[in-house]
Design an enzyme around this catalytic site. Structure first.
Site, PDB file in Angstrom:
ATOM      1  N   ASP A 170       4.255  14.999   5.985  1.00  0.00           N
ATOM      2  CA  ASP A 170       3.457  16.190   6.262  1.00  0.00           C
ATOM      3  C   ASP A 170       2.061  15.812   6.743  1.00  0.00           C
ATOM      4  O   ASP A 170       1.211  16.679   6.920  1.00  0.00           O
ATOM      5  CB  ASP A 170       3.371  17.085   5.027  1.00  0.00           C
ATOM      6  CG  ASP A 170       2.882  16.343   3.795  1.00  0.00           C
ATOM      7  OD1 ASP A 170       2.790  15.107   3.831  1.00  0.00           O
ATOM      8  OD2 ASP A 170       2.592  17.003   2.774  1.00  0.00           O
ATOM      9  N   ASP A 182       3.094   7.502   0.645  1.00  0.00           N
ATOM     10  CA  ASP A 182       1.676   7.604   0.331  1.00  0.00           C
ATOM     11  C   ASP A 182       0.868   7.418   1.613  1.00  0.00           C
ATOM     12  O   ASP A 182       1.014   6.413   2.306  1.00  0.00           O
ATOM     13  CB  ASP A 182       1.296   6.528  -0.693  1.00  0.00           C
ATOM     14  CG  ASP A 182      -0.053   6.788  -1.344  1.00  0.00           C
ATOM     15  OD1 ASP A 182      -0.977   7.226  -0.631  1.00  0.00           O
ATOM     16  OD2 ASP A 182      -0.184   6.563  -2.558  1.00  0.00           O
ATOM     17  N   LYS A 210      -7.792   6.321   3.922  1.00  0.00           N
ATOM     18  CA  LYS A 210      -8.928   5.499   4.329  1.00  0.00           C
ATOM     19  C   LYS A 210      -8.458   4.348   5.215  1.00  0.00           C
ATOM     20  O   LYS A 210      -7.451   3.702   4.933  1.00  0.00           O
ATOM     21  CB  LYS A 210      -9.661   4.956   3.102  1.00  0.00           C
ATOM     22  CG  LYS A 210     -10.331   6.041   2.260  1.00  0.00           C
ATOM     23  CD  LYS A 210     -11.049   5.446   1.066  1.00  0.00           C
ATOM     24  CE  LYS A 210     -11.719   6.537   0.223  1.00  0.00           C
ATOM     25  NZ  LYS A 210     -12.411   5.993  -0.953  1.00  0.00           N
ATOM     26  N   GLU A 255      11.497   2.335  -5.788  1.00  0.00           N
ATOM     27  CA  GLU A 255      10.229   2.976  -6.122  1.00  0.00           C
ATOM     28  C   GLU A 255       9.341   1.972  -6.836  1.00  0.00           C
ATOM     29  O   GLU A 255       9.823   1.183  -7.661  1.00  0.00           O
ATOM     30  CB  GLU A 255      10.496   4.197  -7.011  1.00  0.00           C
ATOM     31  CG  GLU A 255       9.279   4.857  -7.615  1.00  0.00           C
ATOM     32  CD  GLU A 255       8.288   5.366  -6.578  1.00  0.00           C
ATOM     33  OE1 GLU A 255       7.083   5.128  -6.754  1.00  0.00           O
ATOM     34  OE2 GLU A 255       8.726   6.000  -5.585  1.00  0.00           O
ATOM     35  N   ASN A 290       8.453  -3.477  -5.178  1.00  0.00           N
ATOM     36  CA  ASN A 290       7.602  -3.268  -4.017  1.00  0.00           C
ATOM     37  C   ASN A 290       8.461  -3.602  -2.806  1.00  0.00           C
ATOM     38  O   ASN A 290       8.738  -4.768  -2.528  1.00  0.00           O
ATOM     39  CB  ASN A 290       6.379  -4.177  -4.090  1.00  0.00           C
ATOM     40  CG  ASN A 290       5.455  -4.036  -2.888  1.00  0.00           C
ATOM     41  OD1 ASN A 290       5.788  -3.367  -1.905  1.00  0.00           O
ATOM     42  ND2 ASN A 290       4.304  -4.670  -2.947  1.00  0.00           N
ATOM     43  N   ASP A 326      16.847   4.732   0.242  1.00  0.00           N
ATOM     44  CA  ASP A 326      15.702   5.648   0.302  1.00  0.00           C
ATOM     45  C   ASP A 326      14.483   4.903  -0.217  1.00  0.00           C
ATOM     46  O   ASP A 326      14.424   4.525  -1.402  1.00  0.00           O
ATOM     47  CB  ASP A 326      15.975   6.895  -0.537  1.00  0.00           C
ATOM     48  CG  ASP A 326      14.901   7.963  -0.352  1.00  0.00           C
ATOM     49  OD1 ASP A 326      14.478   8.182   0.801  1.00  0.00           O
ATOM     50  OD2 ASP A 326      14.485   8.581  -1.347  1.00  0.00           O
TER      51      ASP A 326
END
Length: 214
Positions: free
Chosen positions: A151, A115, A119, A65, A92, A40
């Site tokens: 979403d 995330d 921009k 993470e 990362n 994940d």
């Protein structure tokens, strides 16, 4: 799982996150190393995998993470529950995926509500870069899966386009235009909150082909 206060956004292009991590000793991470491995990516507090590990004890689960305090706390909760098929790592993933896995193959992988980096100049920070998709194609075993959801329509479309561009992945027929339901037995916290607000979730499921001809 108790709350851990951390920064909401971490720039993955910062120099401090550019050192790949070495592969772990898999035999020390899991009680049964022959179980298929579910990765994940961007597991946040790890609640999704915490529930998945209990729902599917015949699988091993690895959450990665970039926010280290979340990883530390997630592993503490795992230890409190005595789960032997779950581990969390701080890294990362765009820098570390190939070195992290080494020769370890994946039964499947998920990228859920990453995330969005809205921009345009920041979109190179998004996780689903072509290099990551290539490494996943190399490491997900034939008939394994890659599941994405967001979403944010633009983010979901970008992830889907990157995966569709790789010949190793075949989208599920009900992923057109988007999967109406989550095929996994556990929903993420973000997914639950989004649906409770009456907002859409954009999902796609891909199968790793046994050959690379769609």
């Amino acid at each position: 799982m108790s709350a851990v206060r951390v920064r909401q956004h971490v720039n993955p292009l910062s120099q401090k996150y550019q050192t790949p991590i070495a592969p772990p000793d898999w035999a020390t991470l899991y009680q049964t190393t022959t179980n298929p491995l579910h990765l994940d990516i961007g597991c946040a507090r790890g609640q999704f995998l915490l529930e998945m590990a209990q729902a599917k004890p015949d699988w091993n689960f690895l959450g990665v993470e970039i926010r280290e305090p979340l990883v530390v706390r997630a592993n503490e909760v795992r230890d409190e529950l005595g789960l032997k098929n779950l581990h969390y790592l701080f890294c990362n993933i765009n820098v570390s995926l190939s070195t992290l896995l080494g020769s370890q193959m994946l039964g499947g992988a998920t990228i859920q509500f990453p995330d969005p980096w809205f921009k345009k100049r920041h979109q190179k920070r998004r996780v689903a870069q072509p290099e990551l998709i290539q490494t996943l194609a190399d490491r997900i075993q034939p008939e394994g899966f890659l599941f994405i959801q967001s979403d944010v329509l633009d983010v979901a479309e970008q992830m889907r386009a990157a995966i569709n561009a790789h010949p190793a992945f075949q989208p599920s027929p009900d992923s057109t235009p988007w999967m109406p339901h989550n095929p996994l037995p556990v929903a993420t916290e973000r997914e639950i909150a989004t649906l409770l607000e009456g907002k859409p979730v954009y999902r796609s499921w891909f199968t790793r082909l046994s050959n690379e001809s769609k």
